[in-house]
Design a protein around this motif. Structure first.
Motif, PDB file in Angstrom:
ATOM      1  N   LEU A  96      48.567  15.493 -90.930  1.00 23.10           N
ATOM      2  CA  LEU A  96      48.703  15.213 -92.352  1.00 23.10           C
ATOM      3  C   LEU A  96      47.314  15.040 -92.937  1.00 23.10           C
ATOM      4  O   LEU A  96      46.360  14.734 -92.234  1.00 23.10           O
ATOM      5  CB  LEU A  96      49.486  13.918 -92.567  1.00 23.10           C
ATOM      6  CG  LEU A  96      51.010  13.988 -92.582  1.00 23.10           C
ATOM      7  CD1 LEU A  96      51.590  12.608 -92.774  1.00 23.10           C
ATOM      8  CD2 LEU A  96      51.516  14.940 -93.639  1.00 23.10           C
ATOM      9  N   GLY A  97      47.196  15.243 -94.229  1.00 27.21           N
ATOM     10  CA  GLY A  97      45.903  15.003 -94.853  1.00 27.21           C
ATOM     11  C   GLY A  97      45.357  16.245 -95.504  1.00 27.21           C
ATOM     12  O   GLY A  97      46.096  17.014 -96.099  1.00 27.21           O
ATOM     13  N   GLY A  98      44.098  16.486 -95.381  1.00 29.67           N
ATOM     14  CA  GLY A  98      43.412  17.512 -96.149  1.00 29.67           C
ATOM     15  C   GLY A  98      43.875  18.924 -95.869  1.00 29.67           C
ATOM     16  O   GLY A  98      44.268  19.271 -94.753  1.00 29.67           O
ATOM     17  N   ALA A  99      43.804  19.736 -96.926  1.00 32.39           N
ATOM     18  CA  ALA A  99      44.184  21.135 -96.795  1.00 32.39           C
ATOM     19  C   ALA A  99      43.198  21.915 -95.945  1.00 32.39           C
ATOM     20  O   ALA A  99      43.479  23.049 -95.561  1.00 32.39           O
ATOM     21  CB  ALA A  99      44.297  21.775 -98.175  1.00 32.39           C
ATOM     22  N   ILE A 100      42.045  21.321 -95.628  1.00 36.52           N
ATOM     23  CA  ILE A 100      41.084  21.989 -94.762  1.00 36.52           C
ATOM     24  C   ILE A 100      41.506  21.906 -93.312  1.00 36.52           C
ATOM     25  O   ILE A 100      40.995  22.614 -92.444  1.00 36.52           O
ATOM     26  CB  ILE A 100      39.673  21.369 -94.937  1.00 36.52           C
ATOM     27  CG1 ILE A 100      38.601  22.234 -94.249  1.00 36.52           C
ATOM     28  CG2 ILE A 100      39.639  19.949 -94.429  1.00 36.52           C
ATOM     29  CD1 ILE A 100      38.429  23.619 -94.826  1.00 36.52           C
ATOM     30  N   ASN A 101      42.488  21.031 -93.026  1.00 37.43           N
ATOM     31  CA  ASN A 101      42.878  20.809 -91.637  1.00 37.43           C
ATOM     32  C   ASN A 101      43.380  22.084 -90.974  1.00 37.43           C
ATOM     33  O   ASN A 101      44.111  22.872 -91.571  1.00 37.43           O
ATOM     34  CB  ASN A 101      43.955  19.730 -91.537  1.00 37.43           C
ATOM     35  CG  ASN A 101      43.394  18.344 -91.802  1.00 37.43           C
ATOM     36  OD1 ASN A 101      42.186  18.156 -91.828  1.00 37.43           O
ATOM     37  ND2 ASN A 101      44.277  17.387 -91.999  1.00 37.43           N
ATOM     38  N   GLU A 102      43.012  22.230 -89.724  1.00 41.52           N
ATOM     39  CA  GLU A 102      43.387  23.399 -88.942  1.00 41.52           C
ATOM     40  C   GLU A 102      44.850  23.340 -88.552  1.00 41.52           C
ATOM     41  O   GLU A 102      45.384  22.285 -88.228  1.00 41.52           O
ATOM     42  CB  GLU A 102      42.528  23.430 -87.686  1.00 41.52           C
ATOM     43  CG  GLU A 102      42.829  24.535 -86.702  1.00 41.52           C
ATOM     44  CD  GLU A 102      41.934  24.463 -85.482  1.00 41.52           C
ATOM     45  OE1 GLU A 102      41.021  23.614 -85.455  1.00 41.52           O
ATOM     46  OE2 GLU A 102      42.144  25.264 -84.541  1.00 41.52           O
ATOM     47  N   GLN A 103      45.515  24.484 -88.590  1.00 43.23           N
ATOM     48  CA  GLN A 103      46.837  24.610 -87.984  1.00 43.23           C
ATOM     49  C   GLN A 103      46.640  25.123 -86.563  1.00 43.23           C
ATOM     50  O   GLN A 103      45.925  26.093 -86.335  1.00 43.23           O
ATOM     51  CB  GLN A 103      47.721  25.584 -88.758  1.00 43.23           C
ATOM     52  CG  GLN A 103      48.449  24.939 -89.902  1.00 43.23           C
ATOM     53  CD  GLN A 103      49.523  25.805 -90.520  1.00 43.23           C
ATOM     54  OE1 GLN A 103      50.047  26.725 -89.903  1.00 43.23           O
ATOM     55  NE2 GLN A 103      49.858  25.495 -91.755  1.00 43.23           N
ATOM     56  N   PHE A 104      47.321  24.468 -85.621  1.00 46.88           N
ATOM     57  CA  PHE A 104      47.285  24.880 -84.233  1.00 46.88           C
ATOM     58  C   PHE A 104      48.574  25.637 -83.925  1.00 46.88           C
ATOM     59  O   PHE A 104      49.662  25.170 -84.270  1.00 46.88           O
ATOM     60  CB  PHE A 104      47.167  23.659 -83.312  1.00 46.88           C
ATOM     61  CG  PHE A 104      45.861  22.947 -83.448  1.00 46.88           C
ATOM     62  CD1 PHE A 104      45.700  21.944 -84.383  1.00 46.88           C
ATOM     63  CD2 PHE A 104      44.780  23.282 -82.643  1.00 46.88           C
ATOM     64  CE1 PHE A 104      44.493  21.277 -84.516  1.00 46.88           C
ATOM     65  CE2 PHE A 104      43.568  22.620 -82.763  1.00 46.88           C
ATOM     66  CZ  PHE A 104      43.422  21.621 -83.710  1.00 46.88           C
TER      67      PHE A 104
END
Lengths: 114, 117
Positions: A96-104
């Motif tokens: 959860l959190g920033g849209a910069i976060n990576e999807q694994f």
């Protein structure tokens, strides 16, 4: 590699069968996703979840259903498989959190319905 | 709706050479994020590089770098000193905070990169 797993990796099944594709992640991620990907094509979102007891449909209509009873587990079910369901299904997770976060992403399940 | 276009279905590069993969996108948002993912044959998709739109400086990760042109809505990936292990399908992806569906990623159709020895 990411700690996200999918089983089975390959499945060949007859029309009308009920199937469940398993997806598990050990990263404690709240967001999880299911994508459908035809060979050599882009991914299309079919389901997602924000956390336990949260499930939503994606923008590609799908006859499949999902459940999220535990954070780490996000199975996808087809009640009655048809040849049109033949595709690759990819599971993904994200903090959860920033849209910069990576999807694994998991390794995918390649489904063939005869 | 936001869209991502990868105009090169396939590219080839000689080992140790440099190759650039193209990506353009369409959005009316000013704040968004761009990603390049790599999907090797029969293996998991992994993140190669990401760029925040408000940052003017182009992102770099070892041999991978991007050329981000915000006005042109272009986000190309440059792979330097190509290696056999770089052979894969490469997907360009977009995300912004306004998006429905759990801040989903919008993917391009992908570019198959072949590396010749």
């Amino acid at each position: 590699e990411a700690d996200i797993y999918q089983t089975p990796r390959y499945l060949v099944i007859g029309t009308g069968k009920k199937i469940t594709l398993e997806c598990s992640q050990t990263m404690g991620h709240d967001k999880m996703y299911w994508y459908q990907q035809d060979p050599g094509m882009e991914l299309h979102l079919i389901h997602y979840s924000y956390g336990v007891n949260s499930t939503e449909k994606g923008d590609l209509s799908s006859e499949s259903t999902v459940s999220r009873i535990r954070t780490e587990h996000f199975p996808l079910t087809l009640e009655s498989a048809r040849p049109s369901h033949t595709s690759q299904y990819l599971c993904a997770s994200q903090e959860l959190g920033g849209a910069i976060n990576e999807q694994f992403f998991g390794p995918g399940t390649r489904l063939t319905v005869l | 709706a936001q869209t991502v276009t990868q105009s090169q279905p396939e590219m080839s590069v000689q080992e140790a050479e440099t190759v650039t993969l193209s990506c353009t996108y369409d959005t009316s948002e000013s704040d968004y994020y761009l990603f390049w993912y790599k999907q090797p044959p029969s293996r998991q998709m992994i993140l190669v590089i990401r760029q925040e739109a408000y940052k003017q400086q182009n992102a770099t990760e070892n041999r991978f770098s991007v050329n981000f042109q915000k006005a042109a809505k272009s986000f190309s990936l440059k792979i330097s000193d190509s290696q056999l292990g770089d052979a894969a399908m490469y997907f360009c992806a977009y995300r912004d905070l306004s998006m429905e569906y759990g801040n989903k990623l919008v993917f391009g159709a992908g570019t198959i990169l072949r590396v010749k020895s």
